[in-house]
Design an enzyme around this catalytic site. Structure first.
Site, PDB file in Angstrom:
ATOM      1  N   GLU A 115       0.817  -1.217   0.000  1.00 56.71           N
ATOM      2  CA  GLU A 115       0.000   0.000   0.000  1.00 56.71           C
ATOM      3  C   GLU A 115       0.851   1.267   0.000  1.00 56.71           C
ATOM      4  O   GLU A 115       0.557   2.202  -0.730  1.00 56.71           O
ATOM      5  CB  GLU A 115      -0.952   0.018   1.204  1.00 56.71           C
ATOM      6  CG  GLU A 115      -2.110  -0.948   1.090  1.00 56.71           C
ATOM      7  CD  GLU A 115      -3.147  -0.546   0.050  1.00 56.71           C
ATOM      8  OE1 GLU A 115      -3.031   0.517  -0.586  1.00 56.71           O
ATOM      9  OE2 GLU A 115      -4.102  -1.322  -0.127  1.00 56.71           O
TER      10      GLU A 115
ATOM     11  N   ASP B   9      -6.519   8.063  -0.499  1.00 61.31           N
ATOM     12  CA  ASP B   9      -6.005   7.073   0.442  1.00 61.31           C
ATOM     13  C   ASP B   9      -4.831   7.701   1.195  1.00 61.31           C
ATOM     14  O   ASP B   9      -3.998   8.379   0.590  1.00 61.31           O
ATOM     15  CB  ASP B   9      -5.536   5.819  -0.289  1.00 61.31           C
ATOM     16  CG  ASP B   9      -6.647   5.146  -1.070  1.00 61.31           C
ATOM     17  OD1 ASP B   9      -7.805   5.222  -0.633  1.00 61.31           O
ATOM     18  OD2 ASP B   9      -6.355   4.551  -2.127  1.00 61.31           O
TER      19      ASP B   9
END
EC number: 3.2.1.17
Length: 148
Positions: free
Chosen positions: A53, A71
């Site tokens: 991520e 995000d």
């Protein structure tokens, strides 16, 4: 004067970059914060998730034009569902947190929000990167040699 300008730029770049954890440093930190085995999720799976991520970067951000969300942080927690950035239309803010709090070098709040995410029915499957890179794979390499 030129030296001061260069020094200022260097300090600014360090501040913008944030903390990029070393692999074992992050493993020890996540273990200390109660992530190993949380909701049945191994520390190695959390480490794999964080690697894919954010590459262990606390200041990572990624804009999603489709729903105009972003995000944030080491776990790339989304502003549509989990945090408030003041810009995402229809945001839920289920973690009751500012998205900027997820960008801090101290990842305590990011961990608390990640724990909230996995309490939902999707669990760790809420993260696309985990499904693509970690699910049903040997993830032991992410904690190997860390003594955790």
């Amino acid at each position: 004067m030129k030296v001061l300008v260069i020094l200022g730029l260097v300090l600014l770049s360090v501040m913008v970059q944030g903390k990029v954890f070393e692999r074992c440093e992050l493993a020890r930190t996540l273990k200390r914060l109660g992530m190993d085995g949380y909701r049945g999720i191994s520390l190695a799976n959390w480490m794999c998730l964080a690697k894919w991520e954010s590459d262990y970067n606390t200041r990572a951000t990624n804009y999603n034009p489709g729903d105009q969300s972003t995000d944030y942080g080491i776990f790339q927690i989304n502003s549509h569902y989990w945090c408030n950035n003041g810009r995402t239309p229809g945001a839920v803010n289920a973690c009751h947190i500012s998205c900027n709090a997820l960008l801090q070098d101290d990842i305590t709040q990011a961990v608390a929000c990640a724990k909230r995410v996995v309490r939902d029915p999707q669990g760790i499957r809420a993260w696309v990167a985990w499904k693509a890179h970690c699910q049903n794979r040997d993830v032991s390499q992410y904690v190997q040699g860390c003594g955790v």
